[in-house]
Design a protein around this motif. Sequence first.
Motif, PDB file in Angstrom:
ATOM      1  N   VAL A   1       0.865  -1.184   0.000  1.00 27.36           N
ATOM      2  CA  VAL A   1       0.000   0.000   0.000  1.00 27.36           C
ATOM      3  C   VAL A   1       0.900   1.232   0.000  1.00 27.36           C
ATOM      4  O   VAL A   1       2.069   1.160   0.399  1.00 27.36           O
ATOM      5  CB  VAL A   1      -0.920   0.024   1.244  1.00 27.36           C
ATOM      6  CG1 VAL A   1      -1.875  -1.165   1.239  1.00 27.36           C
ATOM      7  CG2 VAL A   1      -0.091   0.056   2.524  1.00 27.36           C
ATOM      8  N   PRO A   2       0.398   2.368  -0.448  1.00 28.48           N
ATOM      9  CA  PRO A   2       1.194   3.594  -0.357  1.00 28.48           C
ATOM     10  C   PRO A   2       1.624   3.843   1.090  1.00 28.48           C
ATOM     11  O   PRO A   2       0.831   3.691   2.019  1.00 28.48           O
ATOM     12  CB  PRO A   2       0.245   4.678  -0.861  1.00 28.48           C
ATOM     13  CG  PRO A   2      -0.693   3.953  -1.780  1.00 28.48           C
ATOM     14  CD  PRO A   2      -0.889   2.602  -1.140  1.00 28.48           C
TER      15      PRO A   2
ATOM     16  N   GLN B   1       4.246  13.295   0.423  1.00 22.93           N
ATOM     17  CA  GLN B   1       4.609  12.524   1.616  1.00 22.93           C
ATOM     18  C   GLN B   1       4.198  11.064   1.499  1.00 22.93           C
ATOM     19  O   GLN B   1       3.919  10.402   2.504  1.00 22.93           O
ATOM     20  CB  GLN B   1       3.991  13.145   2.868  1.00 22.93           C
ATOM     21  CG  GLN B   1       4.476  14.552   3.158  1.00 22.93           C
ATOM     22  CD  GLN B   1       3.882  15.122   4.424  1.00 22.93           C
ATOM     23  OE1 GLN B   1       3.419  14.401   5.302  1.00 22.93           O
ATOM     24  NE2 GLN B   1       3.883  16.431   4.547  1.00 22.93           N
ATOM     25  N   GLN B   2       4.208  10.530   0.297  1.00 21.92           N
ATOM     26  CA  GLN B   2       3.884   9.121   0.076  1.00 21.92           C
ATOM     27  C   GLN B   2       4.717   8.550  -1.067  1.00 21.92           C
ATOM     28  O   GLN B   2       4.980   9.240  -2.053  1.00 21.92           O
ATOM     29  CB  GLN B   2       2.403   8.934  -0.260  1.00 21.92           C
ATOM     30  CG  GLN B   2       1.461   8.985   0.914  1.00 21.92           C
ATOM     31  CD  GLN B   2       0.064   8.500   0.546  1.00 21.92           C
ATOM     32  OE1 GLN B   2      -0.393   8.671  -0.576  1.00 21.92           O
ATOM     33  NE2 GLN B   2      -0.619   7.876   1.489  1.00 21.92           N
ATOM     34  N   LEU B   3       5.114   7.298  -0.896  1.00 25.19           N
ATOM     35  CA  LEU B   3       5.703   6.504  -1.965  1.00 25.19           C
ATOM     36  C   LEU B   3       5.215   5.077  -1.795  1.00 25.19           C
ATOM     37  O   LEU B   3       4.865   4.645  -0.695  1.00 25.19           O
ATOM     38  CB  LEU B   3       7.239   6.523  -1.916  1.00 25.19           C
ATOM     39  CG  LEU B   3       7.975   7.793  -2.323  1.00 25.19           C
ATOM     40  CD1 LEU B   3       9.480   7.586  -2.174  1.00 25.19           C
ATOM     41  CD2 LEU B   3       7.635   8.238  -3.732  1.00 25.19           C
ATOM     42  N   GLN B   4       5.228   4.334  -2.892  1.00 31.71           N
ATOM     43  CA  GLN B   4       4.873   2.923  -2.798  1.00 31.71           C
ATOM     44  C   GLN B   4       5.989   2.027  -3.309  1.00 31.71           C
ATOM     45  O   GLN B   4       6.028   0.839  -2.988  1.00 31.71           O
ATOM     46  CB  GLN B   4       3.578   2.636  -3.574  1.00 31.71           C
ATOM     47  CG  GLN B   4       2.975   1.267  -3.262  1.00 31.71           C
ATOM     48  CD  GLN B   4       1.570   1.103  -3.789  1.00 31.71           C
ATOM     49  OE1 GLN B   4       0.979   2.034  -4.345  1.00 31.71           O
ATOM     50  NE2 GLN B   4       1.003  -0.092  -3.614  1.00 31.71           N
TER      51      GLN B   4
ATOM     52  N   VAL C   1       6.434   6.324  -7.350  1.00 28.32           N
ATOM     53  CA  VAL C   1       7.696   5.614  -7.583  1.00 28.32           C
ATOM     54  C   VAL C   1       8.869   6.560  -7.372  1.00 28.32           C
ATOM     55  O   VAL C   1       9.041   7.542  -8.102  1.00 28.32           O
ATOM     56  CB  VAL C   1       7.754   5.027  -8.999  1.00 28.32           C
ATOM     57  CG1 VAL C   1       9.087   4.293  -9.209  1.00 28.32           C
ATOM     58  CG2 VAL C   1       6.581   4.090  -9.236  1.00 28.32           C
ATOM     59  N   GLY C   2       9.675   6.282  -6.362  1.00 25.69           N
ATOM     60  CA  GLY C   2      10.913   7.024  -6.155  1.00 25.69           C
ATOM     61  C   GLY C   2      12.045   6.376  -6.932  1.00 25.69           C
ATOM     62  O   GLY C   2      11.971   5.193  -7.301  1.00 25.69           O
TER      63      GLY C   2
ATOM     64  N   VAL D   1      12.581   7.145   4.484  1.00 28.80           N
ATOM     65  CA  VAL D   1      11.865   6.267   5.417  1.00 28.80           C
ATOM     66  C   VAL D   1      10.458   6.054   4.883  1.00 28.80           C
ATOM     67  O   VAL D   1       9.774   7.010   4.508  1.00 28.80           O
ATOM     68  CB  VAL D   1      11.803   6.890   6.830  1.00 28.80           C
ATOM     69  CG1 VAL D   1      11.000   5.987   7.769  1.00 28.80           C
ATOM     70  CG2 VAL D   1      13.196   7.112   7.377  1.00 28.80           C
ATOM     71  N   LEU D   2      10.047   4.785   4.831  1.00 23.71           N
ATOM     72  CA  LEU D   2       8.702   4.424   4.402  1.00 23.71           C
ATOM     73  C   LEU D   2       7.986   3.713   5.546  1.00 23.71           C
ATOM     74  O   LEU D   2       8.503   2.735   6.095  1.00 23.71           O
ATOM     75  CB  LEU D   2       8.747   3.495   3.183  1.00 23.71           C
ATOM     76  CG  LEU D   2       9.434   4.024   1.923  1.00 23.71           C
ATOM     77  CD1 LEU D   2       9.425   2.953   0.835  1.00 23.71           C
ATOM     78  CD2 LEU D   2       8.767   5.300   1.434  1.00 23.71           C
ATOM     79  N   ALA D   3       6.803   4.184   5.891  1.00 24.75           N
ATOM     80  CA  ALA D   3       5.994   3.578   6.964  1.00 24.75           C
ATOM     81  C   ALA D   3       4.624   3.242   6.391  1.00 24.75           C
ATOM     82  O   ALA D   3       3.838   4.136   6.085  1.00 24.75           O
ATOM     83  CB  ALA D   3       5.871   4.541   8.141  1.00 24.75           C
ATOM     84  N   ASN D   4       4.324   1.926   6.231  1.00 23.24           N
ATOM     85  CA  ASN D   4       3.098   1.546   5.513  1.00 23.24           C
ATOM     86  C   ASN D   4       1.913   1.179   6.408  1.00 23.24           C
ATOM     87  O   ASN D   4       0.824   0.871   5.908  1.00 23.24           O
ATOM     88  CB  ASN D   4       3.383   0.414   4.518  1.00 23.24           C
ATOM     89  CG  ASN D   4       3.719  -0.904   5.186  1.00 23.24           C
ATOM     90  OD1 ASN D   4       3.612  -1.055   6.401  1.00 23.24           O
ATOM     91  ND2 ASN D   4       4.126  -1.884   4.391  1.00 23.24           N
TER      92      ASN D   4
END
Length: 401
Positions: free
Chosen positions: A42-43, A71-74, A113-114, A233-236
């Motif tokens: 999920v994003p 402020q979102q990436l998937q 997409v980063g 940092v990614l927090a899903n």
Amino acid sequence: MQTTKIQEVPFCWPQGFKSDGIHTGLKKATDQLDLGWLYSAVPAQAAGMYTTNRFCAAPTAITKQLINKQQQLQAIIMNSAIANSCTGTTGEANVHQEQKLVAQKLKINSNLVGVASTGLIGAQLPMSKITAGINKLQLTTNTKVTQAILTTDTHAKKISLQFKLANQLCTISGFAKGSGMIAPNMATMLGFVTTDVAVAPNVLQPLLSKLTDKTFNQITVDGDTSTNDMVVVLANGQAGNSPLTEAAPDWSIFTAALHQVLAFLAQQIAGDGEGATKLLEVNVNHAATESEGQQVAKALVGSNLVKAAFFGADPNWGRIISTLGMTNAQFNPQQIDLAFNEFQILIASQPQEFERKAVIASLKQNKIKISLDLHAGNASGQAWGCDLTYDYVKINATYSS
């Protein structure tokens, strides 16, 4: 007061994350991975820190724009060998093409997409190889992506921690690359931290900024800053906890875990400096302010004279004193205490008698702690670096060839 144990575990992905890493021909050796990706089911809430070099590479600049805006990436696609830096409009177009290819394969929006690249500056990405590589990437639980981002690193840098938030088991895992061109602020490093913790909007970026100043911005190898530096940092939220805010009772637990991950990766990068044989840790105590403590610690690990002395296991404490004297920190030159590992070298700026052979033997260890007491206040500072060796020159004299 609630106490929660933060436990290090074998490296693994938090819930909802997948990855892969392959060789797609960017590096000559077929056994060296050079392309990888990271994907969240999920994003995810996203935060980032980036190079301060005015020549900011296309993938870094575009990913920064994405995160700052939404402020979102998937997903993040990443490669080594070629930095896609100083490549003009073609380099930017190639970043957008990477986003499109990844989005089509994963069936997500390309704005989620980063892109991250590291390697030789000035070369264009061979998009035929990138395209073929993206087509081969799979969604797996393997950790090959931690190898795919390496350049002159001698090993992958990775860590996983687990802890509970309101009885929900949570995982935070980070990996990074970095070996040379490491200096403030940020460095030729890529760092990625994934967690299944749920966090509220607008809180992750301030936390990452604060913790980066105490970790990644407190390491140096050679005083040079690259064009591609980035930590994301990614927090899903797949752990199922209530989204954290700064006011939440569990906020301190998450903060401590993230700090531990960033500090570990920072030290791994410093200790794996190009040609390095030793990790140097400087602890400054009783500074007038925290910023001055950090400044002094960073100055000491960044001094070539200090770094060379410790490479030779030379207890030449004059190198420390002269470097300290060039800083703007407040202190009384007659009240400085200094220790190398467990050996007291100075007390109130007076040399102490020590067994030279024992100190030299201590300085041959692969980690050296330098403790400096300024007796100027109640603040402290900490920084990490490495020794300066013959191999550093060899590596950088032939890097592009």
